[in-house]
Design an enzyme around this catalytic site. Structure first.
Site, PDB file in Angstrom:
ATOM      1  CG  HIS A 332     -46.796 113.813 -51.531  1.00 37.94           C
ATOM      2  ND1 HIS A 332     -47.963 114.542 -51.592  1.00 37.94           N
ATOM      3  CD2 HIS A 332     -46.639 113.464 -50.224  1.00 37.94           C
ATOM      4  CE1 HIS A 332     -48.484 114.634 -50.375  1.00 37.94           C
ATOM      5  NE2 HIS A 332     -47.706 113.987 -49.527  1.00 37.94           N
ATOM      6  CG  HIS A 359     -44.514 116.785 -49.717  1.00 33.82           C
ATOM      7  ND1 HIS A 359     -45.584 117.263 -49.000  1.00 33.82           N
ATOM      8  CD2 HIS A 359     -44.948 116.676 -51.006  1.00 33.82           C
ATOM      9  CE1 HIS A 359     -46.613 117.449 -49.820  1.00 33.82           C
ATOM     10  NE2 HIS A 359     -46.262 117.099 -51.027  1.00 33.82           N
TER      11      HIS A 359
END
Length: 486
Positions: A332, A359
């Site tokens: 990410h 995340h």
């Protein structure tokens, strides 16, 4: 004798100066060197706990309430939203409560909803707001009827005050694996009073047809904490559940039906972004997966909400979201760049203390840095130290089945203070208006181990207080004057 006395006085001032310098060095918000931990975790595989495991046990009794959880129900902490599910029939949405155990002399009526998602039919989901509560008081509540009724309790927060101590737990990307269980059980021992949850809850979207059964099991999984203390929710990418191939075109459908938030109290038009005040903290929840560019509803709301923050009453300004703005993991990487470009200058201007995100399935803490001098044609190319900037912390290491994000960028960027690919959770202990104790706790072979611990000084109060103390200290030194930067 006069000469010796004068020399002695000068030495005394010299040592006072050294002592003052040591205090200043110790009060820095960041350590002096970057670190990438070499710890290698090998305790559990990233495998979901079987549905017949006792951690997912359905409570006994016909139509007994299950998946019980609470969250803050207003702006200032004098209300709670109590939620639960019944499976056989709607039953009662009424909550009986009181401040004496076993005596329920008050009641509140809730509402019931349900939904379908592809072929999954939810149970009956109840949400009930209890308001007008007193600060710093223990309340007992009962839901359900007859032999299937269940009893719980919760503690309201202390009143809004700049020196009110309070402990938040921080968890993200939990899921329902054996690693998730390790994280959760360690959190239960932490002494924290509520959870700032950073998105990605059940990971039900990783199952065929986005199986809602795994939403039910996750609700029962966290009940041991969530029924007794508020979890402050933010949404992650695994809550989107946009599945046109299944005929599901509404985003966040299951999440929004199950988990309520007090967004109207903070004048938000959406439950995906909102704010609360709790003890000495002003908590702002943002949605990484909703429009946030200029003049969108989220942008307009945050623009006005930041103006409402009163650091005289709630000195700690904390933002939670799902996708991290600063992240040096290959997983990410740079996904938070667009929201950074929109909001980072506001974070610096309003001196946000901390920004928590999930995340990335690893842990990372930044220095106080910003990239607000960058633009596409000129200016600084990289983040720079900035005393007014927040610290960015990624706690996406709850334990879900996708496993750890173990590949960090090499070399470690200058903005990254500490990083490690392990499972764990954090606690933030607000001591008063000037400082807080922060800990990241690794799940090391089944035991919680504090690996990263920092004293954070409040962006608004601590610097002002230090300046006042220094000014008072310097004015007392009549024989010498010093120039000290801080």
């Amino acid at each position: 004798m006069k000469y010796m006395s004068k020399v002695s006085g000068l030495w005394s001032l010299y040592f006072q100066f050294l002592f003052l310098t040591l205090i200043l060095l110790c009060s820095l918000n960041s350590v002096l060197s970057r670190k990438t931990s070499s710890f290698a975790r090998s305790e559990y595989p990233s495998v979901d706990i079987p549905l017949d495991n006792e951690v997912f046990a359905v409570p006994k009794g016909y139509n007994a309430p299950q998946q019980v959880h609470i969250t803050q129900g207003d702006y200032d902490g004098k209300a709670v939203i109590i939620s639960w599910v019944t499976t056989e029939q709607p039953g009662s949405s009424k909550v009986f409560y009181g401040d004496v155990e076993g005596t329920y002399d008050r009641s509140a009526e809730g509402k019931t909803t349900n939904y379908t998602y592809y072929k999954y039919q939810s149970g009956y989901i109840h949400h009930c707001v209890i308001d007008g509560l007193e600060y710093e008081k223990k309340y007992y509540y009962k839901i359900g009827t007859g032999d299937s009724a269940r009893e719980f309790w919760f503690q309201t927060p202390p009143k809004i005050d700049p020196d009110t101590p309070y402990i938040f737990g921080i968890i993200g990307d939990l899921g329902q694996t054996y690693n998730s269980l390790s994280t959760f059980e360690h959190y239960l021992q932490s002494g924290a009073q509520s959870v700032l949850y950073l998105g990605d809850l059940s990971y039900a979207d990783r199952y065929e047809h986005f199986d809602g059964v795994r939403w039910d099991s996750w609700g029962r999984f966290i009940e041991r904490s969530a029924a007794y203390q508020p979890w402050i929710w933010s949404a992650g990418n695994h809550e989107i559940e946009y599945a046109p191939h299944l005929g599901e075109f509404i985003t966040f459908k299951q999440f929004l039906h199950r988990y309520q938030r007090p967004h109207i109290a903070s004048k938000s038009s959406s439950p995906l972004w909102y704010a609360i005040r709790r003890a000495s903290a002003h908590i702002i929840v943002l949605s990484s997966y909703s429009p946030f560019v200029k003049y969108t509803p989220q942008w307009l709301w945050l623009y006005n909400e930041l103006k409402r923050v009163d650091r005289e009453k709630t000195p700690w300004l904390i933002i939670i979201m799902h996708a991290p703005i600063y992240n040096s993991n290959e997983a990410h990487y740079m996904e938070g760049e667009s929201i950074r470009a929109v909001f980072e200058s506001w974070f610096v201007h309003y001196k946000v203390d901390l920004v928590f995100a999930g995340h990335v399935h690893a842990y990372e803490r930044s220095y106080r840095i910003s990239n607000i001098k960058y633009n596409v044609t000129s200016g600084a190319r990289y983040p720079l130290p900035d005393k007014s900037a927040p610290v960015y912390i990624t706690v996406g290491d709850g334990g879900n089945q996708e496993g750890l994000a173990g590949r960090f960028l090499d070399p470690q960027p200058d903005y990254s203070a500490f990083r490690e690919a392990s499972y764990g959770h954090s606690t933030l202990e607000l001591k008063n208006r000037t400082h807080a104790l922060y800990r990241w706790n690794r799940n090391d072979d089944g035991n919680p181990v504090t690996v990263d611990h920092v004293v954070f000084y409040n962006q608004y109060w601590a610097s002002n207080r230090r300046r006042r103390r220094l000014k008072k200290y310097h004015s007392s030194l009549n024989d010498m004057s010093y120039i000290v930067t801080y």
